[in-house]
Scaffold this motif. Structure first.
Motif, PDB file in Angstrom:
ATOM      1  N   ARG A  36      31.529  56.033  69.370  1.00 12.74           N
ATOM      2  CA  ARG A  36      30.465  57.029  69.218  1.00 12.74           C
ATOM      3  C   ARG A  36      29.555  57.007  70.449  1.00 12.74           C
ATOM      4  O   ARG A  36      29.158  58.063  70.954  1.00 12.74           O
ATOM      5  CB  ARG A  36      29.658  56.789  67.946  1.00 12.74           C
ATOM      6  CG  ARG A  36      30.320  57.422  66.711  1.00 12.74           C
ATOM      7  CD  ARG A  36      29.472  57.318  65.470  1.00 12.74           C
ATOM      8  NE  ARG A  36      29.617  55.962  64.929  1.00 12.74           N
ATOM      9  CZ  ARG A  36      28.616  55.156  64.604  1.00 12.74           C
ATOM     10  NH1 ARG A  36      27.372  55.540  64.732  1.00 12.74           N
ATOM     11  NH2 ARG A  36      28.845  53.948  64.132  1.00 12.74           N
TER      12      ARG A  36
ATOM     13  N   THR B  54      40.403  58.869  67.115  1.00 13.31           N
ATOM     14  CA  THR B  54      40.838  58.374  65.808  1.00 13.31           C
ATOM     15  C   THR B  54      41.078  56.876  65.942  1.00 13.31           C
ATOM     16  O   THR B  54      41.487  56.398  67.010  1.00 13.31           O
ATOM     17  CB  THR B  54      42.125  59.055  65.308  1.00 13.31           C
ATOM     18  OG1 THR B  54      43.150  58.883  66.279  1.00 13.31           O
ATOM     19  CG2 THR B  54      41.906  60.545  65.058  1.00 13.31           C
ATOM     20  N   ILE B  55      40.791  56.182  64.866  1.00 19.87           N
ATOM     21  CA  ILE B  55      40.995  54.732  64.828  1.00 19.87           C
ATOM     22  C   ILE B  55      42.085  54.447  63.807  1.00 19.87           C
ATOM     23  O   ILE B  55      41.965  54.845  62.646  1.00 19.87           O
ATOM     24  CB  ILE B  55      39.693  54.001  64.434  1.00 19.87           C
ATOM     25  CG1 ILE B  55      38.557  54.367  65.390  1.00 19.87           C
ATOM     26  CG2 ILE B  55      39.920  52.492  64.398  1.00 19.87           C
ATOM     27  CD1 ILE B  55      37.184  53.886  64.936  1.00 19.87           C
TER      28      ILE B  55
ATOM     29  N   ASP C   1      34.096  51.884  65.711  1.00 19.45           N
ATOM     30  CA  ASP C   1      33.572  53.240  65.553  1.00 19.45           C
ATOM     31  C   ASP C   1      32.258  53.414  66.322  1.00 19.45           C
ATOM     32  O   ASP C   1      32.055  54.415  67.020  1.00 19.45           O
ATOM     33  CB  ASP C   1      33.375  53.547  64.070  1.00 19.45           C
ATOM     34  CG  ASP C   1      33.020  54.999  63.827  1.00 19.45           C
ATOM     35  OD1 ASP C   1      33.687  55.889  64.393  1.00 19.45           O
ATOM     36  OD2 ASP C   1      32.058  55.244  63.075  1.00 19.45           O
TER      37      ASP C   1
ATOM     38  N   GLU D  92      33.714  49.083  61.825  1.00 19.86           N
ATOM     39  CA  GLU D  92      32.429  49.718  62.137  1.00 19.86           C
ATOM     40  C   GLU D  92      32.022  49.506  63.589  1.00 19.86           C
ATOM     41  O   GLU D  92      31.461  50.418  64.217  1.00 19.86           O
ATOM     42  CB  GLU D  92      31.344  49.206  61.194  1.00 19.86           C
ATOM     43  CG  GLU D  92      31.472  49.767  59.787  1.00 19.86           C
ATOM     44  CD  GLU D  92      30.544  49.116  58.776  1.00 19.86           C
ATOM     45  OE1 GLU D  92      29.663  48.307  59.181  1.00 19.86           O
ATOM     46  OE2 GLU D  92      30.701  49.406  57.578  1.00 19.86           O
TER      47      GLU D  92
END
Length: 153
Positions: free
Chosen positions: A45, A92-93, A41, A38
């Motif tokens: 973002r 992409t992770i 991400d 998280e």
């Protein structure tokens, strides 16, 4: 010779306890992995939106020592947005890899309980489409997951 009877109730309770302990341990590790994912991400973002001040906040203190907030904001906007001629990117992770020990650079102490993610950023700009891949490391600092990059040569 008499056989001893193991009470069925005791066996059942033992099995339930083993399952509960297993689930508890698994839940704790999955939670750490999920929290690490998280923060990666969240970082990207912010980067996508060009909010480099917020992404900088997610760096580990070792990263913040490498460049000031102002320098980071200016550099990221200049290099990625101005030079590449893009306004944003997609990313992409990859799957997390748990590392028992890792160092940001050879001259730094080893950190434990580290997650490594491969992040791929895809840009579509004035010089065409291209991807940048970077390994991102996530470690806990003061009970919060923080972002680090690799500086080993």
């Amino acid at each position: 010779m008499k056989r001893k009877h193991v009470p069925l109730k005791g066996v059942f309770i033992g099995i339930i306890l083993v399952i509960l302990v297993f689930l508890l341990v698994r839940c704790v590790f999955d939670t750490s992995e999920q929290e690490a994912l998280e923060v990666v991400d969240e970082f990207y973002r912010y980067e996508q939106k060009g909010d480099f001040a917020q992404s900088w906040q997610l760096f580990h203190s070792s990263m913040k020592q490498r460049f000031s907030k102002g320098h980071y904001i200016q550099d990221r906007a200049h290099v990625f947005m101005n030079h590449f001629g893009v306004e944003t990117f997609t990313y992409t992770i990859g799957e997390p890899e748990k590392l028992e020990e890792w160092k940001i650079s050879k001259d730094q102490p080893a950190l434990t309980n580290v997650y490594k993610f491969l992040v791929t950023q895809t840009y579509k700009g004035k010089y065409g489409n291209f991807d940048i891949q970077q390994e991102v490391f996530v470690v806990q600092e003061k009970e919060k997951w923080k972002i680090m990059w690799d500086y080993n040569h």
